[in-house]
Structures are given as C-alpha cells and as structure tokens.
Design a protein around this motif. Sequence first.
Motif, short mmCIF file in Angstrom:
data_model
loop_
_atom_site.label_atom_id
_atom_site.label_comp_id
_atom_site.label_asym_id
_atom_site.label_seq_id
_atom_site.Cartn_x
_atom_site.Cartn_y
_atom_site.Cartn_z
N GLU A 161 21.89 10.49 79.74
CA GLU A 161 21.81 9.52 80.84
C GLU A 161 22.24 8.11 80.43
N LEU A 162 22.45 7.89 79.14
CA LEU A 162 22.72 6.54 78.66
C LEU A 162 24.18 6.12 78.80
N ALA A 163 24.99 6.92 79.49
CA ALA A 163 26.38 6.54 79.73
C ALA A 163 26.47 5.38 80.72
N ARG A 170 18.01 -0.50 80.64
CA ARG A 170 16.62 -0.15 80.97
C ARG A 170 15.94 0.59 79.82
N PHE A 171 16.67 1.49 79.18
CA PHE A 171 16.13 2.24 78.06
C PHE A 171 15.74 1.31 76.91
N ILE A 172 16.63 0.42 76.55
CA ILE A 172 16.36 -0.48 75.42
C ILE A 172 15.22 -1.44 75.73
N ILE A 173 15.30 -2.11 76.85
CA ILE A 173 14.27 -3.10 77.21
C ILE A 173 12.93 -2.42 77.43
N GLY A 174 12.93 -1.33 78.16
CA GLY A 174 11.68 -0.62 78.43
C GLY A 174 11.03 -0.09 77.16
N THR A 175 11.83 0.49 76.29
CA THR A 175 11.29 1.02 75.04
C THR A 175 10.72 -0.09 74.17
N LEU A 176 11.46 -1.18 74.02
CA LEU A 176 10.98 -2.27 73.17
C LEU A 176 9.73 -2.93 73.74
N ALA A 177 9.70 -3.16 75.04
CA ALA A 177 8.51 -3.77 75.65
C ALA A 177 7.31 -2.84 75.51
N SER A 178 7.50 -1.57 75.76
CA SER A 178 6.42 -0.60 75.66
C SER A 178 5.89 -0.50 74.23
N LEU A 179 6.80 -0.43 73.26
CA LEU A 179 6.39 -0.33 71.86
C LEU A 179 5.74 -1.63 71.37
#
Length: 194
Positions: A161-163, A170-179
Amino acid sequence: MPSLDPFASAVLASAIVVVLLVVLVLSLVGLRRPSTVLAAVGGALVAAALTIVVVLPPAATPLLGVPITVLGFAAATVGGNPFTRRALDIAAGNRVRETEDGGIVILASHDADPAHARTLMRGGTVIGYLERICTVVAIAVGFPEAIAAIIAVKGIGRFPELAEAEARERFIIGTLASLLWAGAVGTVIRLALV
C-alpha cells in the motif's frame, strides 16, 4: 542516581499514578472529541512523568507498582490513539479523509467521483493499538530491541500500500507518533518500577 527514602519514593510513585490516571482520562475524552489541547496536555503530563522517573526514580513498591503498570499500559495503548490522530491531522492539514477503522480514502484526482475512491491502510486503528501494546511490553520487560521487529512486521504488512504518497506519509508519521507515545509511557513504567 540519588537514592530516595521510602516516603519520598512513595510520594513520587503516587504522583506517577495520578499523572497516568489523568492521561488516561484525557485520552478517553480525546477518543470521543479529538483535540489538540487534550493531546498537548496529555503529552506534557507524560513528559513530566518521564522527567520525574529519569531524575528521581521512585522504585515503586508492589502496592503502587501494580497501578503504575495497569494505568501505564492503558494510557500508552489508548492515549496513543488521539495523540497519533492529531499528529496525522496536523501533518495532512485535514486533506485526507479517514475511515472508521483508521484507513484513508484516496481519490484519483480532486475532481474525481467519490464513488471511485479507493481505501488504503484499513485497520490502522487496531494496528496502532497492537503496536503500542507490543512497544510498551518490549520496554517494560527491558527488551527494546523488539521494537525493530514490530516496525519490520508493520512495514512488510503495509508494503504493497505504500506506493501512494499519502499512504507513505501517513505510515511514517503515524508509526513515529505512535511509537513516541508508547515509548515514553513504557519508559515511565520501566523506570518507576526499577
């Protein structure tokens, strides 16, 4: 590290319990009504608790260790949702429409028919909860290296889905904020109990 007497240690551990309880309540309110103010206040309280346990580790007794652990896990898991969603909203400028399960709706162009929209990254909300639980467990048990495996599994699962640029962002920002959220709360738990 300075060693605290038992009374001072109990007072600091009690303060951590209260802070985690307030963060959990703010997070639950933030689930219903997302707010930058609630996310900022919750984040400031987590930062304050983190500062306390780094500067003066309370070495909580089991009587206070249990509520610190339970409230910490709840605050990390639930609290990461409004924190991450606010970070995503700020980054996207409210340009991205979100689905109920945390996915995003992609239109081929701005004037495209919404009936032809595609949904990407479905299940993001549940994945975020699981990611934060695993992160807190990894930190609380003293095995932060497991976070690399969490990120790898998530990346492999989302790779197709990262194409789309919106999905990558969204993947990068969401993952970093969540972590970031889970890591901070997990560290509070770990250092309060050591």
